[in-house]
Design an enzyme around this catalytic site. Sequence first.
Site, mmCIF file in Angstrom:
data_model
loop_
_atom_site.group_PDB
_atom_site.id
_atom_site.type_symbol
_atom_site.label_atom_id
_atom_site.label_comp_id
_atom_site.label_asym_id
_atom_site.label_seq_id
_atom_site.Cartn_x
_atom_site.Cartn_y
_atom_site.Cartn_z
ATOM 1 C CB CYS A 73 -0.905 0.007 1.226
ATOM 2 S SG CYS A 73 -2.287 -1.165 1.145
ATOM 3 C CG ASN A 175 1.723 -16.556 -7.788
ATOM 4 O OD1 ASN A 175 1.588 -17.144 -8.851
ATOM 5 N ND2 ASN A 175 2.871 -16.478 -7.147
ATOM 6 C CG HIS A 186 -1.738 -4.117 -2.527
ATOM 7 N ND1 HIS A 186 -2.116 -3.013 -1.785
ATOM 8 C CD2 HIS A 186 -1.614 -3.665 -3.802
ATOM 9 C CE1 HIS A 186 -2.205 -1.968 -2.572
ATOM 10 N NE2 HIS A 186 -1.904 -2.343 -3.810
ATOM 11 C CG HIS A 188 1.536 -8.369 -5.505
ATOM 12 N ND1 HIS A 188 0.645 -8.929 -4.608
ATOM 13 C CD2 HIS A 188 2.650 -9.157 -5.437
ATOM 14 C CE1 HIS A 188 1.188 -9.980 -4.023
ATOM 15 N NE2 HIS A 188 2.401 -10.146 -4.519
#
Length: 357
Positions: A73, A175, A186, A188
């Site tokens: 974040c 993933n 988060h 990504h």
Amino acid sequence: MKRTARRLADGREIIYFDDEPGRERTAEDTRELPPQAPASEMRRDPLTGEWVAIAAHRQSRTYKPPAAMCPLCPSSPGRPSEIPESDYDVVVFENQFPSFAQGIPGEPTTVDGMPMVPAAPARGRCEVVCFTSDHNSSFGSLSAKRVRSVVDVWADRTAALNETPGVEQVFCFENRGEEIGVTLHHPHGQIYGYPFVTPKTETMLRVAEQYRAERGTHVMGDVLAAERASGERVLVDSEHWTAFVPAAARWPVEVQIVPHRQVPDIAALTDDERDDFATTYLDVLGRLDRLYDKPLPYIAAWHQAPVNTGRDLSWLHLELFSVLRSADKLKYLAGSESGMAVWINDATPEQIAARLR
């Protein structure tokens, strides 16, 4: 997109990719971090010829932190993170716990003097790609414009890592879900710059070379034409891309997204192909999440050409698969799959395609 490269407190590179050109990225990383000193090693299995990366320092990597302590974040007052800025569009930075990295000391050697087991520093590069600053979002909920931005970032990093010393193949992937093994929720992905050609790619290149020698055409091109003609396993057939369940699918949910034109990597895609991929991919991801009426855990893996070999034999494509074989059951890679690499699927590809349609 505007591209701004900075450095984190331990010297790692961070690159901001902004949708609008007016953004200034000047925030400093205020954390006290020791200089990064990765020590990954790779050893070659004498029985298979495959390289294995050994990165014991990854045991201490961040593991399922609460949302308030998410390192992906943006930073906020009193809570510095991996991203010093207070917001961002798409950001890429060097992994703090890399499997492959530049600057690893040492020279090629052998393990315990065994000449059949070579070892070497695992010199390459590992990057993290954050798709959005919204912790509670997902790739599938991004706008088509943002997905296009991510495609441009993948292309940028592929081109850059193709020029990085020691890198032989660039692998972009995501993933998603704890069932896959995700430890940071988060949204990504990651990019690996391998110091060797991966075993799966070596196999596909060998098959493509043999197929071309026998038939004079590319195996993926012929597969794509046959799948589009049949339609039995096709999910989306757009102007530049086709998404289909492969006829010999290994996973209980598996989709390949293939461009209609043979290109070696993401960097070679045209603007129109990138735009079309964004809408096609969002269509596929929506189907996956509707399959069991809940977010589907998956791995999205880009198959790109190696840097120095087989580029004329490669055909870029995205492989998307899930370990979830029903709403509440996982596909375990047990004896046959893990021990012998012989896959057994509990559903036919035609059944999978029908459910996703």
